[in-house]
Design a protein around this motif. Structure first.
Motif, PDB file in Angstrom:
ATOM      1  N   THR A 129      -3.666 168.345  81.877  1.00  0.00           N
ATOM      2  CA  THR A 129      -4.941 168.728  81.256  1.00  0.00           C
ATOM      3  C   THR A 129      -5.368 167.257  80.768  1.00  0.00           C
ATOM      4  O   THR A 129      -4.904 166.428  80.854  1.00  0.00           O
ATOM      5  N   ILE A 130      -6.540 167.337  80.370  1.00  0.00           N
ATOM      6  CA  ILE A 130      -7.151 166.074  79.596  1.00  0.00           C
ATOM      7  C   ILE A 130      -7.279 166.290  78.346  1.00  0.00           C
ATOM      8  O   ILE A 130      -7.536 167.675  77.721  1.00  0.00           O
ATOM      9  N   PRO A 131      -7.252 165.219  77.167  1.00  0.00           N
ATOM     10  CA  PRO A 131      -7.456 165.611  75.798  1.00  0.00           C
ATOM     11  C   PRO A 131      -8.479 166.495  75.345  1.00  0.00           C
ATOM     12  O   PRO A 131      -8.479 167.365  74.377  1.00  0.00           O
ATOM     13  N   GLU A 132      -9.813 166.358  75.872  1.00  0.00           N
ATOM     14  CA  GLU A 132     -10.931 167.121  75.876  1.00  0.00           C
ATOM     15  C   GLU A 132     -10.740 168.491  75.757  1.00  0.00           C
ATOM     16  O   GLU A 132     -11.186 169.385  74.864  1.00  0.00           O
ATOM     17  N   GLN A 133      -9.898 168.851  76.921  1.00  0.00           N
ATOM     18  CA  GLN A 133      -9.850 170.547  77.218  1.00  0.00           C
ATOM     19  C   GLN A 133      -8.662 170.774  76.190  1.00  0.00           C
ATOM     20  O   GLN A 133      -8.646 172.221  75.630  1.00  0.00           O
ATOM     21  N   ALA A 134      -7.723 170.000  75.666  1.00  0.00           N
ATOM     22  CA  ALA A 134      -6.546 170.350  74.655  1.00  0.00           C
ATOM     23  C   ALA A 134      -7.469 170.529  73.473  1.00  0.00           C
ATOM     24  O   ALA A 134      -7.148 171.467  72.839  1.00  0.00           O
ATOM     25  N   ASN A 135      -8.459 169.570  73.157  1.00  0.00           N
ATOM     26  CA  ASN A 135      -9.249 170.078  71.792  1.00  0.00           C
ATOM     27  C   ASN A 135      -9.943 171.217  71.886  1.00  0.00           C
ATOM     28  O   ASN A 135     -10.232 171.836  70.821  1.00  0.00           O
ATOM     29  N   GLU A 136     -10.763 171.450  73.048  1.00  0.00           N
ATOM     30  CA  GLU A 136     -11.427 172.800  73.175  1.00  0.00           C
ATOM     31  C   GLU A 136     -10.395 174.165  73.069  1.00  0.00           C
ATOM     32  O   GLU A 136     -10.657 175.021  72.013  1.00  0.00           O
ATOM     33  N   TYR A 137      -9.060 173.851  73.396  1.00  0.00           N
ATOM     34  CA  TYR A 137      -8.096 175.144  73.238  1.00  0.00           C
ATOM     35  C   TYR A 137      -7.963 175.118  71.903  1.00  0.00           C
ATOM     36  O   TYR A 137      -7.741 176.198  71.184  1.00  0.00           O
ATOM     37  N   ARG A 195      -8.348 177.977  82.884  1.00  0.00           N
ATOM     38  CA  ARG A 195      -9.440 177.623  84.069  1.00  0.00           C
ATOM     39  C   ARG A 195     -10.009 176.244  84.190  1.00  0.00           C
ATOM     40  O   ARG A 195     -10.208 175.811  85.149  1.00  0.00           O
ATOM     41  N   SER A 196      -9.958 175.715  82.948  1.00  0.00           N
ATOM     42  CA  SER A 196     -10.652 174.202  83.168  1.00  0.00           C
ATOM     43  C   SER A 196      -9.657 173.245  83.196  1.00  0.00           C
ATOM     44  O   SER A 196      -9.953 172.067  83.443  1.00  0.00           O
ATOM     45  N   SER A 197      -8.232 173.570  83.050  1.00  0.00           N
ATOM     46  CA  SER A 197      -7.242 172.401  82.935  1.00  0.00           C
ATOM     47  C   SER A 197      -7.149 171.615  84.524  1.00  0.00           C
ATOM     48  O   SER A 197      -7.836 172.307  85.470  1.00  0.00           O
ATOM     49  N   SER A 198      -6.775 170.458  84.454  1.00  0.00           N
ATOM     50  CA  SER A 198      -6.767 169.836  85.741  1.00  0.00           C
ATOM     51  C   SER A 198      -5.944 170.178  86.679  1.00  0.00           C
ATOM     52  O   SER A 198      -6.555 170.150  88.053  1.00  0.00           O
ATOM     53  N   TYR A 199      -4.803 170.602  86.498  1.00  0.00           N
ATOM     54  CA  TYR A 199      -3.823 171.067  87.617  1.00  0.00           C
ATOM     55  C   TYR A 199      -2.753 171.987  87.221  1.00  0.00           C
ATOM     56  O   TYR A 199      -2.178 171.703  85.769  1.00  0.00           O
ATOM     57  N   MET A 200      -2.238 172.710  87.776  1.00  0.00           N
ATOM     58  CA  MET A 200      -0.955 173.505  87.795  1.00  0.00           C
ATOM     59  C   MET A 200      -0.366 173.584  89.069  1.00  0.00           C
ATOM     60  O   MET A 200      -0.787 174.086  89.762  1.00  0.00           O
ATOM     61  N   ASN A 201       1.100 173.380  88.802  1.00  0.00           N
ATOM     62  CA  ASN A 201       1.884 173.688  90.005  1.00  0.00           C
ATOM     63  C   ASN A 201       3.277 174.510  89.626  1.00  0.00           C
ATOM     64  O   ASN A 201       3.613 174.250  88.455  1.00  0.00           O
ATOM     65  N   LEU A 202       3.545 175.275  90.209  1.00  0.00           N
ATOM     66  CA  LEU A 202       4.485 176.090  89.968  1.00  0.00           C
ATOM     67  C   LEU A 202       5.295 176.157  91.410  1.00  0.00           C
ATOM     68  O   LEU A 202       4.905 176.734  92.420  1.00  0.00           O
ATOM     69  N   ASN A 203       6.755 175.821  91.328  1.00  0.00           N
ATOM     70  CA  ASN A 203       7.753 175.601  92.220  1.00  0.00           C
ATOM     71  C   ASN A 203       6.944 175.097  93.578  1.00  0.00           C
ATOM     72  O   ASN A 203       6.941 175.565  94.477  1.00  0.00           O
ATOM     73  N   ASP A 204       6.403 173.964  93.410  1.00  0.00           N
ATOM     74  CA  ASP A 204       5.661 173.135  94.438  1.00  0.00           C
ATOM     75  C   ASP A 204       4.574 173.817  95.103  1.00  0.00           C
ATOM     76  O   ASP A 204       4.211 173.628  96.385  1.00  0.00           O
ATOM     77  N   ARG A 205       3.935 174.658  94.318  1.00  0.00           N
ATOM     78  CA  ARG A 205       2.510 175.306  94.982  1.00  0.00           C
ATOM     79  C   ARG A 205       1.550 175.160  94.054  1.00  0.00           C
ATOM     80  O   ARG A 205       1.598 175.738  92.696  1.00  0.00           O
ATOM     81  N   LEU A 245      -1.415 175.869  91.980  1.00  0.00           N
ATOM     82  CA  LEU A 245      -2.366 177.022  91.637  1.00  0.00           C
ATOM     83  C   LEU A 245      -3.588 177.027  91.338  1.00  0.00           C
ATOM     84  O   LEU A 245      -4.427 175.993  90.465  1.00  0.00           O
ATOM     85  N   GLU A 246      -4.629 177.894  91.968  1.00  0.00           N
ATOM     86  CA  GLU A 246      -6.181 177.792  91.516  1.00  0.00           C
ATOM     87  C   GLU A 246      -6.075 178.547  90.173  1.00  0.00           C
ATOM     88  O   GLU A 246      -5.243 179.108  89.772  1.00  0.00           O
ATOM     89  N   PRO A 247      -7.293 178.281  89.410  1.00  0.00           N
ATOM     90  CA  PRO A 247      -7.488 178.752  88.037  1.00  0.00           C
ATOM     91  C   PRO A 247      -7.251 180.176  88.019  1.00  0.00           C
ATOM     92  O   PRO A 247      -6.548 180.652  87.080  1.00  0.00           O
ATOM     93  N   GLU A 248      -7.603 181.245  88.978  1.00  0.00           N
ATOM     94  CA  GLU A 248      -7.420 182.583  88.683  1.00  0.00           C
ATOM     95  C   GLU A 248      -5.699 182.916  88.864  1.00  0.00           C
ATOM     96  O   GLU A 248      -5.313 183.816  88.347  1.00  0.00           O
ATOM     97  N   GLU A 249      -5.248 182.122  89.961  1.00  0.00           N
ATOM     98  CA  GLU A 249      -3.796 182.645  89.825  1.00  0.00           C
ATOM     99  C   GLU A 249      -3.005 182.044  88.675  1.00  0.00           C
ATOM    100  O   GLU A 249      -1.884 182.658  88.424  1.00  0.00           O
ATOM    101  N   ARG A 250      -3.456 181.080  87.884  1.00  0.00           N
ATOM    102  CA  ARG A 250      -2.859 180.625  86.708  1.00  0.00           C
ATOM    103  C   ARG A 250      -2.886 181.864  85.662  1.00  0.00           C
ATOM    104  O   ARG A 250      -1.878 182.085  84.875  1.00  0.00           O
TER     105      ARG A 250
END
Length: 176
Positions: free
Chosen positions: A135-143, A154-164, A166-171
């Motif tokens: 994520t970026i600091p602005e998103q963490a501050n909003e959280y 939804r807004s975070s930059s990136y999420m990966n689970l076991n080398d895959r 994930l799109e925001p809705e999957e997260r």
């Protein structure tokens, strides 16, 4: 006369062979001062990280084995956490809470524009699980302001689970 023409041809051939086989002397590469603007627009400098102590409150939130110091390269903070118990939903929550805790320390926001936490089992367990959340600091501050974990996911930059990746809705589905 035939002997002298043959001799002359032989000598010329010898000179030609010697001159062709002579190795060129390697020229010294130009020094940084010797490179002009037209020759290169590449800036050469040492890569030096920003080194910060990871606050105890962040280490406590992460609930795993983590280094005491963090190294920030190229405006990117990366924290690797080794955790014995694997629970995807709990991992997401503890990473989000750790991002929120980092916002309390201005030096992290000032030094890094991109925050990443990677959670995985210890190497000796030889398990394939790994989760990376960025994520970026602005998103963490909003959280911190909203407390809305789904919004952060939804807004975070990136999420990966076991080398895959994930799109925001999957997260968000991982929270259910």
């Amino acid at each position: 006369m035939k002997v002298s023409v043959k001799l002359l041809n032989f000598l010329l051939l010898g000179v030609l062979i010697i001159s062709c086989s002579k190795q060129e002397q390697a020229t010294e590469p130009p020094t940084q001062e010797g490179i002009t603007e037209k020759e290169s627009n590449i800036e050469i400098r040492d890569i030096k990280p920003v080194i910060l102590d990871l606050p105890q409150t962040v280490k406590t939130k992460l609930k795993g084995k983590v280094e005491d110091k963090v190294y920030i390269y190229f405006d990117s903070l990366n924290i690797i956490v080794f955790i014995d118990e694997w629970d995807v939903k709990a991992n997401i929550k503890l990473m989000a809470e750790s991002f929120a805790e980092l916002t309390k320390f201005p030096e992290f926001e000032a030094s890094a524009k991109f925050w990443t936490i990677q959670i995985q089992p210890p190497y000796e367990q030889q398990r394939p699980e790994v989760m990376v959340f960025s994520t970026i600091p602005e998103q963490a501050n909003e959280y911190v302001r909203s407390g809305d974990l789904k919004r952060l996911l939804r807004s975070s930059s990136y999420m990966n689970l076991n080398d895959r990746i994930l799109e925001p809705e999957e997260r968000i589905a991982l929270l259910e």
